[in-house]
Write a protein that holds these residues in place. Structure first.
Motif, short mmCIF file in Angstrom:
data_model
loop_
_atom_site.label_atom_id
_atom_site.label_comp_id
_atom_site.label_asym_id
_atom_site.label_seq_id
_atom_site.Cartn_x
_atom_site.Cartn_y
_atom_site.Cartn_z
N ASN A 174 -6.27 27.65 11.41
CA ASN A 174 -6.20 26.12 11.55
C ASN A 174 -7.43 25.25 11.31
O ASN A 174 -8.41 25.85 11.28
N LEU A 175 -6.98 24.06 10.77
CA LEU A 175 -8.03 23.04 10.27
C LEU A 175 -7.68 21.95 10.74
O LEU A 175 -6.63 21.47 10.72
N SER A 176 -8.63 21.16 11.42
CA SER A 176 -8.40 19.94 11.87
C SER A 176 -9.58 18.80 11.20
O SER A 176 -10.79 19.11 11.24
N ASN A 177 -9.29 17.54 10.78
CA ASN A 177 -10.11 16.74 10.22
C ASN A 177 -9.93 15.37 10.75
O ASN A 177 -8.78 14.72 11.05
N THR A 178 -11.13 14.90 11.56
CA THR A 178 -10.90 13.62 12.48
C THR A 178 -11.63 12.60 11.79
O THR A 178 -12.88 12.85 11.43
N PHE A 179 -11.13 11.40 11.43
CA PHE A 179 -12.00 10.33 10.67
C PHE A 179 -11.97 9.26 11.66
O PHE A 179 -11.07 8.66 12.44
N VAL A 180 -13.20 8.68 11.72
CA VAL A 180 -13.53 7.31 12.48
C VAL A 180 -13.43 6.34 11.42
O VAL A 180 -14.18 6.37 10.38
N LEU A 181 -12.48 5.42 11.80
CA LEU A 181 -12.25 4.24 10.87
C LEU A 181 -12.50 3.02 11.50
O LEU A 181 -12.99 2.99 12.50
N PRO A 182 -12.71 2.04 10.68
CA PRO A 182 -13.21 0.69 11.16
C PRO A 182 -12.18 0.11 12.08
O PRO A 182 -11.00 0.52 12.29
N LYS A 183 -12.80 -0.76 12.77
CA LYS A 183 -12.14 -1.62 13.90
C LYS A 183 -11.59 -0.80 14.97
O LYS A 183 -10.41 -0.84 15.58
N GLY A 184 -12.39 0.15 15.31
CA GLY A 184 -11.92 1.14 16.55
C GLY A 184 -10.94 2.09 16.09
O GLY A 184 -10.19 2.78 17.37
N PHE A 185 -10.43 2.31 15.02
CA PHE A 185 -9.14 3.22 14.64
C PHE A 185 -9.73 4.75 14.52
O PHE A 185 -10.79 4.81 14.12
N LYS A 186 -8.77 5.69 14.79
CA LYS A 186 -9.27 6.95 14.60
C LYS A 186 -7.85 7.83 14.09
O LYS A 186 -7.00 7.69 14.62
N ALA A 187 -8.15 8.62 13.07
CA ALA A 187 -7.21 9.48 12.42
C ALA A 187 -7.38 10.81 12.33
O ALA A 187 -8.55 11.43 12.32
N GLU A 188 -6.34 11.55 12.42
CA GLU A 188 -6.54 12.90 12.34
C GLU A 188 -5.49 13.71 11.56
O GLU A 188 -4.45 13.39 11.47
N MET B 13 1.83 21.06 8.87
CA MET B 13 0.79 20.15 8.65
C MET B 13 1.12 18.77 9.70
O MET B 13 2.27 18.23 9.67
N ASN B 14 0.28 18.24 10.36
CA ASN B 14 0.30 17.28 11.34
C ASN B 14 -0.79 15.99 10.80
O ASN B 14 -1.68 16.15 10.37
N ALA B 15 -0.15 14.87 11.35
CA ALA B 15 -1.18 13.68 11.32
C ALA B 15 -0.87 12.61 12.34
O ALA B 15 -0.08 12.71 13.00
N SER B 16 -1.83 11.95 12.65
CA SER B 16 -2.08 11.12 13.96
C SER B 16 -3.03 10.09 13.54
O SER B 16 -3.82 9.85 13.09
N LEU B 17 -2.74 8.63 14.42
CA LEU B 17 -3.68 7.68 14.11
C LEU B 17 -3.89 7.07 15.63
O LEU B 17 -2.60 6.85 16.16
N SER B 18 -4.83 6.62 16.13
CA SER B 18 -5.06 6.19 17.58
C SER B 18 -5.88 5.08 17.39
O SER B 18 -6.87 4.83 16.70
N LYS B 19 -6.06 4.23 18.59
CA LYS B 19 -6.94 3.06 18.63
C LYS B 19 -7.10 2.82 20.22
O LYS B 19 -5.93 2.99 20.94
N SER B 20 -8.10 2.58 20.52
CA SER B 20 -8.46 2.20 22.12
C SER B 20 -8.48 0.86 22.28
O SER B 20 -9.39 0.02 21.62
N PHE B 21 -8.22 0.30 23.57
CA PHE B 21 -8.39 -1.06 23.90
C PHE B 21 -8.73 -1.24 25.10
O PHE B 21 -8.98 -0.32 26.11
#
Length: 204
Positions: A85-99, A121-129
């Protein structure tokens, strides 16, 4: 980190299929298999590739051998296999995070079953408030609908092909709010072990 393991299971209970030719009937039940030997080499890693990318993964190479009396015959199955298994976590602008993540499992045996290879294969997008108290996330699992299990049986006169069509492709919209430390659960070794088992089984 690298882990080596070996297990010898005696009288392990696994699912089998019984065929009664005289009445053209087959049914599924459980039986104890006398000897199952498994050798496994596992390698895991976590690499902060850049400030905005974290790469984590693991790979297992295993050998399974079954030798057991079963329904008047001798069940002898043996296989080498790979799971990764392989996971790539991206820290994006404006507090978004993608995996973006995925896993692969080669052909393997389970009792009298020969399981075909599968992957997902899986994908996700998240943001904290609200100062990280509220987290919103959207995820899709098994994007290409390739995670279902197919199997075959070739034993004691049986020639069976099994195809499943499970609902493995799903989408989730989650909202999580942290009310404060007074509501946090204290983790125990038992809970940590249960979560590890759940993760290895593909759960969340």
């Amino acid at each position: 980190f690298t882990t080596f393991s070996y297990s010898h299971d005696k009288d392990a209970m696994q699912d089998i299929i019984i065929q009664i030719d005289s009445i053209n009937t087959s049914y599924q039940t459980k039986a104890n298999l006398s000897n199952i030997n498994t050798f496994d080499v596992s390698v895991g890693f976590g690499i902060p590739a850049t400030k905005w990318l974290m790469v984590e993964g693991s790979a297992d190479v295993f050998h399974i051998r079954i030798n057991s009396p079963l329904e008047g015959g001798i069940l002898k199955n043996e296989t080498f296999g790979v799971a990764a298994n392989l996971s790539n976590t991206f820290v994006l602008p404006k507090g978004f995070k993608a995996e973006v993540s995925g896993w692969y499992q080669s052909k393997l045996i389970y009792g009298m079953l020969y399981l075909n290879e599968r992957w997902s294969m899986n994908a996700s997008l998240s943001k904290s408030f609200l100062k990280n108290r509220l987290k919103a996330s959207f995820s899709i699992e098994d994007i290409f609908y390739t995670g279902s299990v197919d199997a075959r049986i070739d034993f004691n006169g049986m020639d069976v092909f099994i195809k499943t069509q499970q609902e493995t492709r799903v989408a989730w919209l989650r909202l999580r709010y942290n009310f404060g430390k007074q509501f946090e659960k204290k983790q125990t070794g038992y809970q940590d072990a249960a979560e590890d088992i759940k993760r290895r089984a593909g759960g969340k």
